[in-house]
Design a protein around this motif. Structure first.
Motif, PDB file in Angstrom:
ATOM      1  N   ARG A  79       0.865  -1.182   0.000  1.00 52.07           N
ATOM      2  CA  ARG A  79       0.000   0.000   0.000  1.00 52.07           C
ATOM      3  C   ARG A  79       0.897   1.226   0.000  1.00 52.07           C
ATOM      4  O   ARG A  79       1.870   1.293   0.748  1.00 52.07           O
ATOM      5  CB  ARG A  79      -0.913   0.036   1.221  1.00 52.07           C
ATOM      6  CG  ARG A  79      -1.991   1.120   1.105  1.00 52.07           C
ATOM      7  CD  ARG A  79      -2.746   1.321   2.392  1.00 52.07           C
ATOM      8  NE  ARG A  79      -1.897   1.810   3.465  1.00 52.07           N
ATOM      9  CZ  ARG A  79      -1.447   3.064   3.575  1.00 52.07           C
ATOM     10  NH1 ARG A  79      -1.723   3.969   2.667  1.00 52.07           N
ATOM     11  NH2 ARG A  79      -0.696   3.422   4.586  1.00 52.07           N
ATOM     12  N   PHE A  80       0.573   2.175  -0.878  1.00 54.54           N
ATOM     13  CA  PHE A  80       1.399   3.375  -0.993  1.00 54.54           C
ATOM     14  C   PHE A  80       0.485   4.585  -1.151  1.00 54.54           C
ATOM     15  O   PHE A  80      -0.388   4.600  -2.026  1.00 54.54           O
ATOM     16  CB  PHE A  80       2.331   3.256  -2.209  1.00 54.54           C
ATOM     17  CG  PHE A  80       3.343   4.353  -2.293  1.00 54.54           C
ATOM     18  CD1 PHE A  80       4.515   4.285  -1.565  1.00 54.54           C
ATOM     19  CD2 PHE A  80       3.116   5.457  -3.099  1.00 54.54           C
ATOM     20  CE1 PHE A  80       5.458   5.307  -1.632  1.00 54.54           C
ATOM     21  CE2 PHE A  80       4.040   6.481  -3.177  1.00 54.54           C
ATOM     22  CZ  PHE A  80       5.217   6.407  -2.443  1.00 54.54           C
ATOM     23  N   ASP A  81       0.679   5.596  -0.302  1.00 56.99           N
ATOM     24  CA  ASP A  81      -0.097   6.829  -0.399  1.00 56.99           C
ATOM     25  C   ASP A  81       0.355   7.613  -1.618  1.00 56.99           C
ATOM     26  O   ASP A  81       1.559   7.826  -1.827  1.00 56.99           O
ATOM     27  CB  ASP A  81       0.091   7.702   0.846  1.00 56.99           C
ATOM     28  CG  ASP A  81      -0.535   7.085   2.086  1.00 56.99           C
ATOM     29  OD1 ASP A  81      -1.507   6.320   1.941  1.00 56.99           O
ATOM     30  OD2 ASP A  81      -0.046   7.371   3.196  1.00 56.99           O
ATOM     31  N   LEU A  82      -0.611   8.039  -2.433  1.00 60.90           N
ATOM     32  CA  LEU A  82      -0.304   8.869  -3.587  1.00 60.90           C
ATOM     33  C   LEU A  82      -0.226  10.324  -3.152  1.00 60.90           C
ATOM     34  O   LEU A  82      -0.756  10.710  -2.103  1.00 60.90           O
ATOM     35  CB  LEU A  82      -1.362   8.665  -4.670  1.00 60.90           C
ATOM     36  CG  LEU A  82      -1.441   7.224  -5.201  1.00 60.90           C
ATOM     37  CD1 LEU A  82      -2.614   7.061  -6.155  1.00 60.90           C
ATOM     38  CD2 LEU A  82      -0.137   6.830  -5.878  1.00 60.90           C
ATOM     39  N   TRP A  83       0.441  11.141  -3.956  1.00 62.77           N
ATOM     40  CA  TRP A  83       0.631  12.557  -3.647  1.00 62.77           C
ATOM     41  C   TRP A  83      -0.047  13.395  -4.715  1.00 62.77           C
ATOM     42  O   TRP A  83      -0.079  13.015  -5.887  1.00 62.77           O
ATOM     43  CB  TRP A  83       2.121  12.888  -3.584  1.00 62.77           C
ATOM     44  CG  TRP A  83       2.784  12.322  -2.364  1.00 62.77           C
ATOM     45  CD1 TRP A  83       2.878  11.000  -2.015  1.00 62.77           C
ATOM     46  CD2 TRP A  83       3.427  13.041  -1.332  1.00 62.77           C
ATOM     47  NE1 TRP A  83       3.545  10.868  -0.824  1.00 62.77           N
ATOM     48  CE2 TRP A  83       3.905  12.105  -0.383  1.00 62.77           C
ATOM     49  CE3 TRP A  83       3.660  14.399  -1.111  1.00 62.77           C
ATOM     50  CZ2 TRP A  83       4.584  12.489   0.762  1.00 62.77           C
ATOM     51  CZ3 TRP A  83       4.352  14.778   0.023  1.00 62.77           C
ATOM     52  CH2 TRP A  83       4.799  13.819   0.954  1.00 62.77           C
ATOM     53  N   THR A  84      -0.606  14.539  -4.288  1.00 60.23           N
ATOM     54  CA  THR A  84      -1.250  15.440  -5.244  1.00 60.23           C
ATOM     55  C   THR A  84      -0.665  16.841  -5.120  1.00 60.23           C
ATOM     56  O   THR A  84      -0.095  17.216  -4.082  1.00 60.23           O
ATOM     57  CB  THR A  84      -2.776  15.520  -5.022  1.00 60.23           C
ATOM     58  OG1 THR A  84      -3.040  16.178  -3.781  1.00 60.23           O
ATOM     59  CG2 THR A  84      -3.424  14.156  -5.077  1.00 60.23           C
ATOM     60  N   GLN A  85      -0.837  17.591  -6.193  1.00 63.58           N
ATOM     61  CA  GLN A  85      -0.387  18.983  -6.225  1.00 63.58           C
ATOM     62  C   GLN A  85      -1.117  19.794  -5.155  1.00 63.58           C
ATOM     63  O   GLN A  85      -0.530  20.653  -4.505  1.00 63.58           O
ATOM     64  CB  GLN A  85      -0.660  19.550  -7.611  1.00 63.58           C
ATOM     65  CG  GLN A  85      -0.240  20.969  -7.817  1.00 63.58           C
ATOM     66  CD  GLN A  85      -0.498  21.410  -9.246  1.00 63.58           C
ATOM     67  OE1 GLN A  85      -0.798  20.607 -10.119  1.00 63.58           O
ATOM     68  NE2 GLN A  85      -0.406  22.700  -9.486  1.00 63.58           N
ATOM     69  N   GLU A  86      -2.370  19.497  -4.947  1.00 68.21           N
ATOM     70  CA  GLU A  86      -3.196  20.278  -4.027  1.00 68.21           C
ATOM     71  C   GLU A  86      -2.956  19.939  -2.557  1.00 68.21           C
ATOM     72  O   GLU A  86      -3.097  20.806  -1.693  1.00 68.21           O
ATOM     73  CB  GLU A  86      -4.686  20.053  -4.339  1.00 68.21           C
ATOM     74  CG  GLU A  86      -5.103  20.531  -5.708  1.00 68.21           C
ATOM     75  CD  GLU A  86      -4.818  19.534  -6.843  1.00 68.21           C
ATOM     76  OE1 GLU A  86      -5.087  19.875  -7.993  1.00 68.21           O
ATOM     77  OE2 GLU A  86      -4.304  18.427  -6.572  1.00 68.21           O
ATOM     78  N   GLU A  87      -2.597  18.683  -2.258  1.00 71.03           N
ATOM     79  CA  GLU A  87      -2.547  18.232  -0.866  1.00 71.03           C
ATOM     80  C   GLU A  87      -1.176  17.796  -0.368  1.00 71.03           C
ATOM     81  O   GLU A  87      -0.992  17.651   0.829  1.00 71.03           O
ATOM     82  CB  GLU A  87      -3.453  16.998  -0.675  1.00 71.03           C
ATOM     83  CG  GLU A  87      -4.866  17.166  -1.093  1.00 71.03           C
ATOM     84  CD  GLU A  87      -5.588  15.840  -1.118  1.00 71.03           C
ATOM     85  OE1 GLU A  87      -6.512  15.667  -0.313  1.00 71.03           O
ATOM     86  OE2 GLU A  87      -5.204  14.970  -1.936  1.00 71.03           O
ATOM     87  N   GLY A  88      -0.259  17.495  -1.247  1.00 72.18           N
ATOM     88  CA  GLY A  88       0.925  16.761  -0.820  1.00 72.18           C
ATOM     89  C   GLY A  88       0.500  15.303  -0.663  1.00 72.18           C
ATOM     90  O   GLY A  88      -0.209  14.761  -1.522  1.00 72.18           O
TER      91      GLY A  88
END
Length: 115
Positions: A79-88
């Motif tokens: 399981r790996f948390d994805l990162w977004t421009q808006e949230e980190g």
């Protein structure tokens, strides 16, 4: 970090790069379409509604990878948390299974979702 760990990290980095580039066909091809098609992967990312970005290197230092007990091959649930421009670091996560068979890594995308 063991050789096995490096191989799993390299595989995850590639999958994340494809997701960030929105190359869902490449993700489907690498996972042989087991469980999730390119369209289902695209739908999960689009429904989340944010822009995926490449995680910082340190995000790959603590991957949630658990060996699957009682399997004939070496199998890892990842399981790996994805990162977004808006949230980190976002609530959206990639869940996959990595199978090591005769030295080859096989990937199955189990889910992309908010747990």
């Amino acid at each position: 970090m063991s050789t096995l760990d490096r191989r799993i990290v390299a595989l995850l980095r590639q999958v994340i790069a494809w997701l960030v580039d929105r190359d869902f066909v490449a993700v489907e091809a690498r996972s042989r379409g087991v469980r999730l098609s390119a369209d289902l992967i695209r739908q999960a990312v689009d429904e989340y509604g944010r822009t995926l970005v490449t995680p910082p290197d340190e995000a790959f230092w603590d991957i949630d990878a658990i060996p699957v007990a009682n399997s004939d091959e070496r199998v890892w649930s990842v399981r790996f948390d994805l990162w977004t421009q808006e949230e980190g670091r976002s609530d959206l996560s990639l869940e996959c299974t990595v199978i090591i068979d005769r030295g080859s890594l096989h990937l199955e995308i189990d889910n992309i979702h908010v747990p």
